[in-house]
Write an enzyme that holds these catalytic residues in place. Sequence first.
Site, short mmCIF file in Angstrom:
data_model
loop_
_atom_site.label_atom_id
_atom_site.label_comp_id
_atom_site.label_asym_id
_atom_site.label_seq_id
_atom_site.Cartn_x
_atom_site.Cartn_y
_atom_site.Cartn_z
N LYS A 151 -14.69 26.38 -88.71
CA LYS A 151 -15.70 25.41 -88.25
C LYS A 151 -15.90 24.30 -89.28
O LYS A 151 -16.08 23.14 -88.93
CB LYS A 151 -17.01 26.15 -87.95
N GLU A 157 -16.56 37.80 -83.04
CA GLU A 157 -15.18 37.63 -82.57
C GLU A 157 -14.63 38.99 -82.15
O GLU A 157 -15.17 40.04 -82.51
CB GLU A 157 -14.31 37.07 -83.71
N1 HSE Z 1 -18.20 34.71 -83.86
C1 HSE Z 1 -18.81 33.41 -83.81
C2 HSE Z 1 -20.17 33.48 -84.50
C3 HSE Z 1 -18.95 32.98 -82.39
O1 HSE Z 1 -20.65 34.59 -84.74
O2 HSE Z 1 -20.73 32.45 -84.79
C4 HSE Z 1 -19.34 31.56 -82.20
O3 HSE Z 1 -18.36 30.70 -82.71
#
Ligand code: HSE
Length: 374
Positions: free
Chosen positions: A209, A194
């Site tokens: 998630k 991110e």
């Molecule tokens: N920053 C997230 C990860 C990106 O490393 O999975 C994908 O959602």
Amino acid sequence: MSGSPLRVAVLGAGTVGREVVHALLDRRDELASADGASLVLSAVAVRNVERAVAAGYPASMVSDAPAHLVADPDIDVVVELMGGDEPAHTLIAAALSMGKSVVTANKHVVAHHGAELEATARRTGGVLRFEAAVGGGIPVLGPLATDLAANRVERIRGIVNGTTNFILTAMTDPASPFEFEAALAEAQRLGYAEADPSGDVEGLDAVNKLVILARLAFDAWLDPAAVATRPDGADGPAGPGITTVSLADQQDARRAGRIIRLVATASAGDDGEIQAAVLATALPLESALGRTSGVRNRIEVDAVPVGRIGFDGPGAGGAATSSAVLGDLMAIARGAGSTWGARPSATGPTGDPVTRPDRPVLIAASGIRYPIDD
Ligand code: HSE
């Protein structure tokens, strides 16, 4: 193909947005379904118009006013790829309140405002699709809502953050000694992390998630703040996510035939109580989750009557994530509706409080008590 073309505005031209824009410009014919409307890219909202034009974006398409594109009656579908909370949340809500279709990869907005956005979409007939928000290129939300609809999900768990799995894998690679900062920098360079990677390493991205997976599995929007991210330590809770996982802890786990990975788990008891946590967890080295290395994600669904289903694949990065975004666009062109499909509505406030799964632990020399899973 059938019907008038759907006019698409893409908001954001970062790692994922770039891939989506190029696909819509270069592969338009391949993205047309035999039984759906065609897709036409009409506009792209960027931070810096001059830089976007210099990079080859058609000048007639670029804008630095995403709210105008959302309000434009000539735009049918809004693809939100800006990330973060605001203005993404307000733009998505505005598009849905106008009855438009929205595709987003924004797990933060979907996890934190899901009930409100779902209520708006159901009220106006707008469509909200967010397959790209979980598991990058892995199709998992669609199958949960449709192909597995005849099942009762008992547990859903997985490795859902590519950045932390990349770092934890680097810690265990005999050829490359553990260097947390170097592994994180590489994950950032490859476009996995991110913008602010603290959300990755502290487990908050995985929490978002998990909240989205739980919506599809248990028909409730959990409160992200209620999901535990800290294992127990010798003197109270240890650091969140993988922030206190050390090379020595990984070596302790290895001596026990295990590997520490960041695992997101949600399950529903017979009484409807939902347990959810994102914890650094000691898994068997030779299990499917234990062997899931690097940026790969793996999500496992235990359900009745089907048994265990595993979804495995590239969990982050522009190219993989664009696959899910474009798939959602094609679904909209075919009139497929929102990601929750025909599942019961979940539009109220957060459901019951979340509790933490009670599991046996592996006690590392550092004093951290890592939950053990199979
Ligand atoms: N920053 C997230 C990860 C990106 O490393 O999975 C994908 O959602």
